[in-house]
Design a protein around this motif. Structure first.
Motif, PDB file in Angstrom:
ATOM      1  N   MET A  33      -8.985   3.251  -2.177  1.00 59.55           N
ATOM      2  CA  MET A  33      -7.894   2.276  -2.033  1.00 59.55           C
ATOM      3  C   MET A  33      -6.982   2.344  -3.258  1.00 59.55           C
ATOM      4  O   MET A  33      -7.438   2.195  -4.384  1.00 59.55           O
ATOM      5  CB  MET A  33      -8.517   0.872  -1.890  1.00 59.55           C
ATOM      6  CG  MET A  33      -7.593  -0.281  -2.093  1.00 59.55           C
ATOM      7  SD  MET A  33      -6.652  -0.633  -0.600  1.00 59.55           S
ATOM      8  CE  MET A  33      -5.532  -1.846  -1.210  1.00 59.55           C
ATOM      9  N   ILE A  34      -5.725   2.570  -3.011  1.00 58.46           N
ATOM     10  CA  ILE A  34      -4.735   2.589  -4.087  1.00 58.46           C
ATOM     11  C   ILE A  34      -4.223   1.170  -4.264  1.00 58.46           C
ATOM     12  O   ILE A  34      -4.050   0.444  -3.284  1.00 58.46           O
ATOM     13  CB  ILE A  34      -3.578   3.556  -3.757  1.00 58.46           C
ATOM     14  CG1 ILE A  34      -4.114   4.982  -3.652  1.00 58.46           C
ATOM     15  CG2 ILE A  34      -2.483   3.470  -4.791  1.00 58.46           C
ATOM     16  CD1 ILE A  34      -3.064   6.002  -3.246  1.00 58.46           C
ATOM     17  N   GLY A  35      -3.994   0.802  -5.494  1.00 62.48           N
ATOM     18  CA  GLY A  35      -3.516  -0.553  -5.781  1.00 62.48           C
ATOM     19  C   GLY A  35      -2.068  -0.729  -5.356  1.00 62.48           C
ATOM     20  O   GLY A  35      -1.477   0.163  -4.746  1.00 62.48           O
ATOM     21  N   PRO A  36      -1.488  -1.875  -5.689  1.00 62.39           N
ATOM     22  CA  PRO A  36      -0.096  -2.142  -5.309  1.00 62.39           C
ATOM     23  C   PRO A  36       0.862  -1.179  -6.015  1.00 62.39           C
ATOM     24  O   PRO A  36       0.572  -0.707  -7.116  1.00 62.39           O
ATOM     25  CB  PRO A  36       0.129  -3.584  -5.771  1.00 62.39           C
ATOM     26  CG  PRO A  36      -0.880  -3.809  -6.844  1.00 62.39           C
ATOM     27  CD  PRO A  36      -2.070  -2.952  -6.472  1.00 62.39           C
ATOM     28  N   ARG A  37       1.994  -0.922  -5.371  1.00 60.72           N
ATOM     29  CA  ARG A  37       3.013  -0.099  -6.026  1.00 60.72           C
ATOM     30  C   ARG A  37       3.624  -0.938  -7.136  1.00 60.72           C
ATOM     31  O   ARG A  37       3.990  -2.087  -6.932  1.00 60.72           O
ATOM     32  CB  ARG A  37       4.086   0.305  -5.021  1.00 60.72           C
ATOM     33  CG  ARG A  37       3.533   1.241  -3.962  1.00 60.72           C
ATOM     34  CD  ARG A  37       4.636   1.886  -3.158  1.00 60.72           C
ATOM     35  NE  ARG A  37       5.468   0.902  -2.479  1.00 60.72           N
ATOM     36  CZ  ARG A  37       6.579   1.217  -1.806  1.00 60.72           C
ATOM     37  NH1 ARG A  37       6.992   2.453  -1.737  1.00 60.72           N
ATOM     38  NH2 ARG A  37       7.280   0.279  -1.205  1.00 60.72           N
ATOM     39  N   LEU A  38       3.697  -0.342  -8.321  1.00 64.27           N
ATOM     40  CA  LEU A  38       4.273  -1.092  -9.423  1.00 64.27           C
ATOM     41  C   LEU A  38       5.080  -0.220 -10.343  1.00 64.27           C
ATOM     42  O   LEU A  38       5.161   0.992 -10.174  1.00 64.27           O
ATOM     43  CB  LEU A  38       3.206  -1.874 -10.194  1.00 64.27           C
ATOM     44  CG  LEU A  38       1.793  -1.342 -10.317  1.00 64.27           C
ATOM     45  CD1 LEU A  38       1.673  -0.377 -11.454  1.00 64.27           C
ATOM     46  CD2 LEU A  38       0.868  -2.512 -10.535  1.00 64.27           C
ATOM     47  N   TYR A  39       5.698  -0.890 -11.303  1.00 63.50           N
ATOM     48  CA  TYR A  39       6.510  -0.218 -12.305  1.00 63.50           C
ATOM     49  C   TYR A  39       5.874  -0.437 -13.669  1.00 63.50           C
ATOM     50  O   TYR A  39       5.362  -1.514 -13.960  1.00 63.50           O
ATOM     51  CB  TYR A  39       7.933  -0.775 -12.310  1.00 63.50           C
ATOM     52  CG  TYR A  39       8.711  -0.387 -11.080  1.00 63.50           C
ATOM     53  CD1 TYR A  39       9.374   0.839 -11.011  1.00 63.50           C
ATOM     54  CD2 TYR A  39       8.767  -1.225  -9.980  1.00 63.50           C
ATOM     55  CE1 TYR A  39      10.075   1.210  -9.874  1.00 63.50           C
ATOM     56  CE2 TYR A  39       9.472  -0.858  -8.839  1.00 63.50           C
ATOM     57  CZ  TYR A  39      10.123   0.359  -8.795  1.00 63.50           C
ATOM     58  OH  TYR A  39      10.818   0.717  -7.671  1.00 63.50           O
ATOM     59  N   SER A  40       5.931   0.611 -14.493  1.00 55.90           N
ATOM     60  CA  SER A  40       5.324   0.576 -15.824  1.00 55.90           C
ATOM     61  C   SER A  40       6.356   0.959 -16.871  1.00 55.90           C
ATOM     62  O   SER A  40       7.358   1.618 -16.566  1.00 55.90           O
ATOM     63  CB  SER A  40       4.164   1.571 -15.891  1.00 55.90           C
ATOM     64  OG  SER A  40       3.194   1.249 -14.931  1.00 55.90           O
TER      65      SER A  40
ATOM     66  N   LYS B 256       7.445   4.632 -11.894  1.00 58.00           N
ATOM     67  CA  LYS B 256       6.685   4.187 -10.720  1.00 58.00           C
ATOM     68  C   LYS B 256       5.217   4.563 -10.854  1.00 58.00           C
ATOM     69  O   LYS B 256       4.905   5.651 -11.340  1.00 58.00           O
ATOM     70  CB  LYS B 256       7.237   4.841  -9.451  1.00 58.00           C
ATOM     71  CG  LYS B 256       8.655   4.452  -9.123  1.00 58.00           C
ATOM     72  CD  LYS B 256       9.128   5.302  -7.945  1.00 58.00           C
ATOM     73  CE  LYS B 256      10.536   4.894  -7.526  1.00 58.00           C
ATOM     74  NZ  LYS B 256      11.003   5.726  -6.406  1.00 58.00           N
ATOM     75  N   GLU B 257       4.324   3.693 -10.409  1.00 58.25           N
ATOM     76  CA  GLU B 257       2.887   3.978 -10.354  1.00 58.25           C
ATOM     77  C   GLU B 257       2.385   3.678  -8.953  1.00 58.25           C
ATOM     78  O   GLU B 257       2.856   2.751  -8.297  1.00 58.25           O
ATOM     79  CB  GLU B 257       2.134   3.089 -11.356  1.00 58.25           C
ATOM     80  CG  GLU B 257       2.631   3.168 -12.782  1.00 58.25           C
ATOM     81  CD  GLU B 257       1.717   3.975 -13.689  1.00 58.25           C
ATOM     82  OE1 GLU B 257       0.679   4.457 -13.230  1.00 58.25           O
ATOM     83  OE2 GLU B 257       2.079   4.127 -14.862  1.00 58.25           O
TER      84      GLU B 257
END
Length: 103
Positions: free
Chosen positions: A1-8, A100-101
């Motif tokens: 399971m990949i976590g939420p799309r986020l920005y770093s 993006k992550e």
């Protein structure tokens, strides 16, 4: 399971915002395109100051990565024109300063 799309943070990869928190991608930052977010995390907020931006006078505070102190954008503290009030309490993150992550 990949976590939420986020920005770093582009510098240290500290998570600063969720993709789901984007309100608009049609903003201009100091160094090109910027995104308007409803929330930001793992940031430090600088002192408030009045700035004349493209949409008029606003009270803003620069926001920094809490880990490496990179300037990421700013927070809108106050908008002086009625049409700009929706920005109050929101965050600008410059596209060139975030990555993006989990995409």
């Amino acid at each position: 399971m990949i976590g939420p799309r986020l920005y770093s943070c582009c510098n240290c990869r500290n998570h600063v915002s969720l993709h789901d928190d984007i309100i608009s991608k049609a903003f201009q930052g100091r160094n090109g395109r910027a995104f308007l977010f409803s929330h930001a995390m793992n940031i430090a907020i600088g002192p408030k100051e009045d700035r004349h931006l493209m949409t008029g006078l606003h009270t803003v505070a620069d926001i920094f990565c809490a880990d490496c102190n990179e300037v990421l954008g700013w927070k809108y503290e106050r908008a002086y024109e009625a049409t700009q009030k929706y920005k109050e309490g929101k965050f600008i993150l410059e596209k060139s300063k975030i990555v993006k992550e989990n995409w």
